[in-house]
Motif scaffolding. Sequence first.
Motif: not given
Length: 515
Positions: A326-327, A330, A389, A393
């Motif tokens: 997930p990070e 992003e 995400h 973003t």
Amino acid sequence: MAARGDSSYEEALAALSSLITKRSRADKSNKGDRFELVFDYLKLLDLEEDMLKMKVIHVAGTKGKGSTCAFTESILRNHGFRTGLFTSPHLIDVRERFRLDGVDISEEKFLSYFWWCYNRLKERTNEEIPMPTYFRFLALLAFKIFAAEEVDAAILEVGLGGKFDATNAVQKPVVCGVSSLGYDHMEILVSSSSLPIFQLGVPAFTVPQPDEAMRVLEEKASELDVNLEVMQPLTARLLSGQKLGLDGDHQYVNAGLAVSLATTWLQKFGNLEVPSPTQMSILPQQFVRGLATASLQGRAQVVPDQFIESRTSGDLVFYLDGAHSPESMEVCAKWFSSAVKGDNQSESSKHLVNGSAGSSHEKWSGETCQQILLFNCMSVRDPNLLLPHLRNTCANHGIHFKKALFVPNMSVYHKVGTAADLPENDPHVDLSWQFTLQKVWESLVKSDKGNAEGEEYRGKDGESSSGNSEVFTSLPMAIKWLRDSVHESSSSTRFQVLVTGSLHLVGDVLRLIRK
Ligand SMILES: Nc1ncnc2c1ncn2[C@@H]1O[C@H](COP(=O)(O)OP(=O)(O)OP(=O)(O)O)[C@@H](O)[C@H]1O
Ligand SMILES: [Mg+2]
Ligand SMILES: [Mg+2]
């Protein structure tokens, strides 16, 4: 060195692949999984002494390990040291995992070290000490290569992670780095597999982390008397205006960590005065050069399709990033958004006749560029985290995908291929996962439509859901569709395709679009 087996590269890869299938058999008896075996293997390979002498930089973490290692290696090389770099995974060719002085190991050297290790282990292993698993074998091979090539510094990325990672056979690294900790594929923050193995008295550096992660790190460090320092991201000023070799804002975090790792190594072995990073206002020239020229395939990489027959190059451009958490989704989305905007701006200025950048830019970015997503991820990932995400973003940065394409991966996990191999095309491929991904995407599109004040999606209401997304049975079919779309579109349309979700997918795409 022992006589070289008269084998082709393909034979070596087949032997290597056999260790992948062995692994599951070994798992049953659990014999092949004991960590202590790593020390047996080192003995069998006569590497014990070499291992004690090796000047290792060891990097763990969830995200940014490979990038941090690549920056660190490049800095040390630019100081004139001979380097060995071991990273994972590879995208196209297994030799990418082993770099000597910044370059993938040559086929010839690879073969000679490969057979030396493989044959020796084949001869000397038995029921009690079975052949090593694939990942362990690769680490042992790296140790052999770096020892035989007498590198000054060995930079090692933790592979599978945790206590049992084969790179932990290095008992006294010079310094240890912990890159960003995030959610792993089980979506656990700070899983044991991303934690470093701090060694008694070995200094360690990390980057700013979420509170929970930092607490766990500090605890671990104090248990082992490790001096743990947090490095802030690099700033543009420290780089005196140069750009990092790896693109994306998150790379400033990785580069900061790399500067402290390299500095610690240089202070110990460099025979030169290196100030601590916190005392520098501008980095020394070798650091800047190292950081500006570092490279790693498949991370924020931009490649125009090299096979398409089209009016101008740049009609079909792939933006590749192997993000799969997930990070990282992003950071990947942020990078993609700013990269396409930047590219469209510079393209539009190329097309300018007499100035007036503003209006021309509007034209290019607004009407003639289409962003398309090409996606797959492993089924252990949660697409309900990854896809929103990514989509949100990008949307927040003004980038809206025209269409999302979902495809199965081509390369298969149990076979190590080469750049020459085109991955197999399986006509009986199971696409249920890709349809699951598509459903997630479609529901995002739908809820956006519900929320939109009309403007964005007006006029598209009649479109069937398949207009927003498509599942292809194979990657070549998806690429063909993209090429056909370019040909069928009006002459000024550029297709900008973000490829993400899986490094394997990124590797497969690179095989198909690069000459
Ligand atoms: N500091 C960071 N924070 C968040 N995401 C990052 C960071 N650094 C890299 N990434 C993302 O992770 C991807 C992989 O980067 P990199 O290869 O450096 O990490 P890695 O830890 O080696 O990953 P892997 O688990 O695939 O081996 C990048 O493409 C990028 O999307
Ligand atoms: Mg990982
Ligand atoms: Mg990696």
